[in-house]
Enzyme design. Structure first.
Site, PDB file in Angstrom:
ATOM      1  N   ARG A 281     -15.743  -6.008 -17.966  1.00 28.96           N
ATOM      2  CA  ARG A 281     -16.413  -4.737 -18.213  1.00 28.96           C
ATOM      3  C   ARG A 281     -17.958  -4.899 -18.964  1.00 28.96           C
ATOM      4  NH1 ARG A 281     -12.362   0.266 -19.498  1.00 28.96           N
ATOM      5  NH2 ARG A 281     -10.818  -0.170 -17.948  1.00 28.96           N
TER       6      ARG A 281
ATOM      7  N   LYS B  31      -4.028 -17.940   4.806  1.00 26.69           N
ATOM      8  CA  LYS B  31      -5.135 -17.197   4.295  1.00 26.69           C
ATOM      9  C   LYS B  31      -6.222 -17.015   5.577  1.00 26.69           C
ATOM     10  CE  LYS B  31      -5.725 -18.025  -0.649  1.00 26.69           C
ATOM     11  NZ  LYS B  31      -5.795 -16.612  -1.074  1.00 26.69           N
TER      12      LYS B  31
ATOM     13  N   GLY C  21      -5.171  -7.464  -2.557  1.00 27.89           N
ATOM     14  CA  GLY C  21      -6.690  -7.226  -1.876  1.00 27.89           C
ATOM     15  C   GLY C  21      -6.219  -6.948  -0.402  1.00 27.89           C
TER      16      GLY C  21
ATOM     17  N   GLY D 187     -11.465 -11.273  -2.790  1.00 30.27           N
ATOM     18  CA  GLY D 187      -9.890 -11.494  -3.025  1.00 30.27           C
ATOM     19  C   GLY D 187      -8.993 -10.828  -1.924  1.00 30.27           C
ATOM     20  N   GLY D 188      -9.509 -10.602  -0.829  1.00 31.28           N
ATOM     21  CA  GLY D 188      -8.970  -9.987   0.238  1.00 31.28           C
ATOM     22  C   GLY D 188      -7.858 -10.442   0.853  1.00 31.28           C
ATOM     23  N   THR D 189      -7.433 -11.728   0.842  1.00 32.18           N
ATOM     24  CA  THR D 189      -6.122 -12.195   1.230  1.00 32.18           C
ATOM     25  C   THR D 189      -5.132 -11.882   0.269  1.00 32.18           C
ATOM     26  OG1 THR D 189      -6.474 -14.484   0.809  1.00 32.18           O
ATOM     27  CG2 THR D 189      -7.565 -13.720   2.888  1.00 32.18           C
ATOM     28  N   GLY D 190      -5.557 -11.483  -1.142  1.00 33.94           N
ATOM     29  CA  GLY D 190      -4.338 -11.445  -2.334  1.00 33.94           C
ATOM     30  C   GLY D 190      -3.352 -10.437  -2.006  1.00 33.94           C
ATOM     31  N   TYR D 191      -2.336 -10.159  -2.547  1.00 36.53           N
ATOM     32  CA  TYR D 191      -1.560  -9.438  -2.696  1.00 36.53           C
ATOM     33  C   TYR D 191      -1.890  -7.847  -2.808  1.00 36.53           C
ATOM     34  CZ  TYR D 191       2.817  -6.638  -3.802  1.00 36.53           C
ATOM     35  OH  TYR D 191       3.768  -5.650  -3.773  1.00 36.53           O
TER      36      TYR D 191
ATOM     37  N   LYS E 179     -10.246  -8.870 -18.847  1.00 30.42           N
ATOM     38  CA  LYS E 179     -10.903  -7.617 -18.015  1.00 30.42           C
ATOM     39  C   LYS E 179     -11.988  -6.951 -18.727  1.00 30.42           C
ATOM     40  CE  LYS E 179      -6.693  -7.113 -15.155  1.00 30.42           C
ATOM     41  NZ  LYS E 179      -5.693  -6.385 -14.836  1.00 30.42           N
TER      42      LYS E 179
HETATM   43  P1  NDP Z   1      -3.560 -12.567  -6.175  1.00 27.93           P
HETATM   44  O1  NDP Z   1      -2.601 -13.391  -7.105  1.00 27.93           O
HETATM   45  O2  NDP Z   1      -2.797 -11.924  -4.926  1.00 27.93           O
HETATM   46  O3  NDP Z   1      -4.873 -13.153  -6.192  1.00 27.93           O
HETATM   47  C1  NDP Z   1      -5.848 -12.197  -5.496  1.00 27.93           C
HETATM   48  C2  NDP Z   1      -7.176 -13.361  -4.842  1.00 27.93           C
HETATM   49  O4  NDP Z   1      -7.677 -13.729  -6.049  1.00 27.93           O
HETATM   50  C3  NDP Z   1      -6.713 -14.420  -3.805  1.00 27.93           C
HETATM   51  O5  NDP Z   1      -6.239 -14.099  -2.698  1.00 27.93           O
HETATM   52  C4  NDP Z   1      -7.872 -15.292  -4.151  1.00 27.93           C
HETATM   53  O6  NDP Z   1      -9.098 -14.554  -3.142  1.00 27.93           O
HETATM   54  C5  NDP Z   1      -8.409 -14.869  -5.471  1.00 27.93           C
HETATM   55  N1  NDP Z   1      -8.681 -16.048  -6.136  1.00 27.93           N
HETATM   56  C6  NDP Z   1      -7.477 -16.793  -6.915  1.00 27.93           C
HETATM   57  N2  NDP Z   1      -7.788 -18.040  -7.427  1.00 27.93           N
HETATM   58  C7  NDP Z   1      -9.314 -18.102  -6.960  1.00 27.93           C
HETATM   59  C8  NDP Z   1     -10.039 -18.897  -7.070  1.00 27.93           C
HETATM   60  N3  NDP Z   1      -9.779 -20.168  -8.078  1.00 27.93           N
HETATM   61  N4  NDP Z   1     -11.324 -19.010  -6.452  1.00 27.93           N
HETATM   62  C9  NDP Z   1     -11.815 -17.833  -5.942  1.00 27.93           C
HETATM   63  N5  NDP Z   1     -10.872 -16.757  -5.883  1.00 27.93           N
HETATM   64  C10 NDP Z   1      -9.463 -17.010  -6.439  1.00 27.93           C
HETATM   65  O7  NDP Z   1      -3.986 -11.192  -7.039  1.00 27.93           O
HETATM   66  P2  NDP Z   1      -2.937  -9.800  -7.229  1.00 27.93           P
HETATM   67  O8  NDP Z   1      -3.117  -8.837  -6.107  1.00 27.93           O
HETATM   68  O9  NDP Z   1      -1.678 -10.352  -7.827  1.00 27.93           O
HETATM   69  O10 NDP Z   1      -3.637  -9.094  -8.507  1.00 27.93           O
HETATM   70  C11 NDP Z   1      -4.895  -8.385  -8.289  1.00 27.93           C
HETATM   71  C12 NDP Z   1      -5.027  -7.503  -9.536  1.00 27.93           C
HETATM   72  O11 NDP Z   1      -4.201  -6.727  -9.573  1.00 27.93           O
HETATM   73  C13 NDP Z   1      -4.908  -8.205 -10.949  1.00 27.93           C
HETATM   74  O12 NDP Z   1      -6.123  -7.638 -11.704  1.00 27.93           O
HETATM   75  C14 NDP Z   1      -3.792  -7.916 -11.670  1.00 27.93           C
HETATM   76  O13 NDP Z   1      -3.721  -7.872 -12.947  1.00 27.93           O
HETATM   77  C15 NDP Z   1      -3.527  -6.594 -10.981  1.00 27.93           C
HETATM   78  N6  NDP Z   1      -2.052  -6.511 -10.883  1.00 27.93           N
HETATM   79  C16 NDP Z   1      -1.340  -5.231 -11.311  1.00 27.93           C
HETATM   80  C17 NDP Z   1       0.137  -5.153 -11.256  1.00 27.93           C
HETATM   81  C18 NDP Z   1       0.463  -3.973 -11.634  1.00 27.93           C
HETATM   82  O14 NDP Z   1       1.806  -3.999 -11.842  1.00 27.93           O
HETATM   83  N7  NDP Z   1      -0.130  -2.948 -12.270  1.00 27.93           N
HETATM   84  C19 NDP Z   1       0.746  -6.104 -10.479  1.00 27.93           C
HETATM   85  C20 NDP Z   1       0.049  -7.076  -9.931  1.00 27.93           C
HETATM   86  C21 NDP Z   1      -1.139  -7.259  -9.960  1.00 27.93           C
HETATM   87  P3  NDP Z   1      -8.950 -14.981  -1.611  1.00 27.93           P
HETATM   88  O15 NDP Z   1      -8.228 -13.996  -1.028  1.00 27.93           O
HETATM   89  O16 NDP Z   1     -10.376 -15.004  -1.173  1.00 27.93           O
HETATM   90  O17 NDP Z   1      -8.319 -16.408  -1.342  1.00 27.93           O
HETATM   91  C1  GFR Z   2       1.249  -2.562 -15.213  1.00 26.79           C
HETATM   92  O1  GFR Z   2       0.265  -3.156 -15.751  1.00 26.79           O
HETATM   93  C2  GFR Z   2       0.001  -4.738 -15.667  1.00 26.79           C
HETATM   94  C3  GFR Z   2       0.984  -5.315 -14.992  1.00 26.79           C
HETATM   95  C4  GFR Z   2      -1.125  -5.226 -16.238  1.00 26.79           C
HETATM   96  O2  GFR Z   2      -2.116  -4.606 -16.720  1.00 26.79           O
HETATM   97  C5  GFR Z   2      -1.211  -6.400 -16.139  1.00 26.79           C
HETATM   98  C6  GFR Z   2      -0.524  -7.270 -15.461  1.00 26.79           C
HETATM   99  C7  GFR Z   2       0.794  -6.757 -15.015  1.00 26.79           C
HETATM  100  C8  GFR Z   2       1.678  -7.773 -14.277  1.00 26.79           C
HETATM  101  C9  GFR Z   2       3.313  -7.445 -14.947  1.00 26.79           C
HETATM  102  C10 GFR Z   2       3.697  -7.898 -16.212  1.00 26.79           C
HETATM  103  O3  GFR Z   2       2.907  -9.387 -16.490  1.00 26.79           O
HETATM  104  O4  GFR Z   2       1.943  -7.351 -12.857  1.00 26.79           O
HETATM  105  C11 GFR Z   2       3.328  -7.365 -12.433  1.00 26.79           C
HETATM  106  C12 GFR Z   2       4.316  -8.066 -13.780  1.00 26.79           C
HETATM  107  C13 GFR Z   2       4.003  -9.380 -13.771  1.00 26.79           C
HETATM  108  C14 GFR Z   2       5.735 -10.029 -14.117  1.00 26.79           C
HETATM  109  C15 GFR Z   2       6.820  -9.705 -13.454  1.00 26.79           C
HETATM  110  C16 GFR Z   2       5.512 -10.839 -15.071  1.00 26.79           C
HETATM  111  C17 GFR Z   2       6.801 -11.537 -15.783  1.00 26.79           C
HETATM  112  C18 GFR Z   2       7.937 -11.208 -14.921  1.00 26.79           C
HETATM  113  O5  GFR Z   2       9.006 -11.732 -15.338  1.00 26.79           O
HETATM  114  C19 GFR Z   2       8.029 -10.309 -13.839  1.00 26.79           C
HETATM  115  O6  GFR Z   2       9.179  -9.842 -13.463  1.00 26.79           O
HETATM  116  C20 GFR Z   2       9.203  -8.999 -12.380  1.00 26.79           C
END
Ligand code: NDP
Ligand code: GFR
Length: 313
Positions: A142, A44, A16, A10-14, A138
């Site tokens: 686990r 990507k 990752g 997931g290395g190209t993700g937000y 999740k």
């Molecule tokens: P992204 O939405 O950026 O997706 C991450 C990666 O998931 C993609 O880059 C891709 O990997 C992989 N992926 C998505 N769909 C597929 C598929 N169909 N097949 C294979 N790989 C796939 O992820 P985020 O960075 O937003 O979220 C990562 C974690 O962080 C999650 O667990 C999320 O719950 C958590 N999170 C927590 C937040 C907080 O506020 N605490 C806020 C946002 C996220 P590839 O790079 O290989 O294409």
């Molecule tokens: C803080 O922990 C988490 C946050 C979590 O355990 C799982 C998912 C999140 C999500 C949040 C709530 O779903 O990451 C970012 C945020 C996503 C979100 C933002 C969802 C709806 C919104 O309208 C939004 O506006 C900024």
């Protein structure tokens, strides 16, 4: 001690992409999964090539290709997954079951960090529908990890700053409000806000640390434990603007879940737990299976939120 070789899935993700950067910066031989499915996703591919230019190795395998995934996992010591989990982006946490299977068969992995990085799903058994799916999935991952006896670390990263801080915890926007701000209840519930690069730095910092083996690591640095009112005051001070505060009682907030799309229903549930219930700060970190990262790694200078907000001025 030799630094572990890391594979980021997931290395190209937000998150990752930040984990790849932190892994390289902390001197780990870093591999990034390159999935054939990316096809014509030029962003990507370009990002993967930039990682290679920075010294990472690209390992080609699809999550659907068990043998290819086993071969990739066999080339490293630690696997970190940042699989997608935010509903309005994409939500594929259960795909990690394939990764767990590959790690189980490969047998060489010294630490696996599954994609968590938010509220601790083990503390969200009471979570509201439909947002509870984030935590249930999740926990399913686990369960697979622990049944396979895979050494692991779970990272509870609290709130990513970009989603929660500039918008002063408002939903459906990522930018600061101009006139008014909706306040959850009295606005005094404490949450914790983390710069995403700090999340990545703490994540990589613990992969070779025996103190993090089979434990949950919370990212709860003292100065980033803040209420919505404290965030609002910081922004008003920085921007010189005074915002009209509009209190939203919890009943009204929860009632707004009706008739909205699934992604927003998920978000509303999450925000209720975060800002009405205070689920990030309404417990003490027990010492046996839980640690706090800023105490383990005081050398990491984490970004404070008034500093973080400056880029939005
Ligand atoms: P992204 O939405 O950026 O997706 C991450 C990666 O998931 C993609 O880059 C891709 O990997 C992989 N992926 C998505 N769909 C597929 C598929 N169909 N097949 C294979 N790989 C796939 O992820 P985020 O960075 O937003 O979220 C990562 C974690 O962080 C999650 O667990 C999320 O719950 C958590 N999170 C927590 C937040 C907080 O506020 N605490 C806020 C946002 C996220 P590839 O790079 O290989 O294409
Ligand atoms: C803080 O922990 C988490 C946050 C979590 O355990 C799982 C998912 C999140 C999500 C949040 C709530 O779903 O990451 C970012 C945020 C996503 C979100 C933002 C969802 C709806 C919104 O309208 C939004 O506006 C900024």
């Amino acid at each position: 001690m030799e630094k572990s070789r890391v594979l980021v899935v997931g290395g190209t993700g937000y998150l990752g992409r930040r984990i790849v950067k932190a892994s390289l910066a902390q001197g780990h031989e870093t591999c990034v999964l390159m999935r054939p499915e990316i096809g014509l996703d030029i962003d990507k591919l370009q990002m993967l090539l930039s990682f290679k230019a920075q010294g990472a190795r690209l390992l080609e395998a699809s999550l659907d290709d068990h043998r290819g995934l086993v071969a990739a996992v066999k080339q490293v010591d630690v696997v970190v997954s940042a699989m997608s989990g935010v509903h309005f982006r994409s939500h594929n946490l259960l795909l990690q079951l394939k990764l767990v299977e590959a790690i189980k068969e490969a047998g060489n992995v010294k630490r696996f960090l599954p994609s968590e990085f938010g509220m601790n799903p083990a503390r969200m058994g009471h979570a509201l529908e439909p947002g509870r799916v984030s935590f249930d999935e999740k926990m399913e991952i686990r369960k697979a990890i622990e049944e396979a006896n895979i050494p692991h670390t779970y990272i509870s990263a609290n709130c990513f700053a970009a989603y929660f801080v500039p918008n002063l915890c408002q939903m459906r926007t990522l930018l600061p409000p101009k006139e008014e701000v909706h306040v959850y209840g009295d606005g005094n519930v404490k949450a914790i806000f983390m710069d995403e690069d700090d999340v990545a730095a703490y994540t990589i910092r613990c992969i070779d640390d025996p103190r993090a083996l089979n434990k949950t690591i919370y990212l709860r640095p003292e100065e980033n434990i803040l209420s919505q009112n404290e965030l609002i005051a910081k922004w008003e001070k920085l921007s010189g603007k005074v915002l009209e505060k509009i209190p939203i009682p919890s009943e009204e907030f929860l009632a707004s879940i009706k008739g909205t799309d699934l992604a927003n229903q998920v978000g509303i549930g999450h925000y209720y737990h975060l800002f009405y219930e205070g689920c990030l700060t309404n417990f003490d970190i027990r010492d046996n299976w839980e640690e706090e990262a800023s105490l383990l790694y005081p050398e990491i200078q984490y970004i404070r939120m008034d500093e973080y907000m400056k880029r939005y001025l």
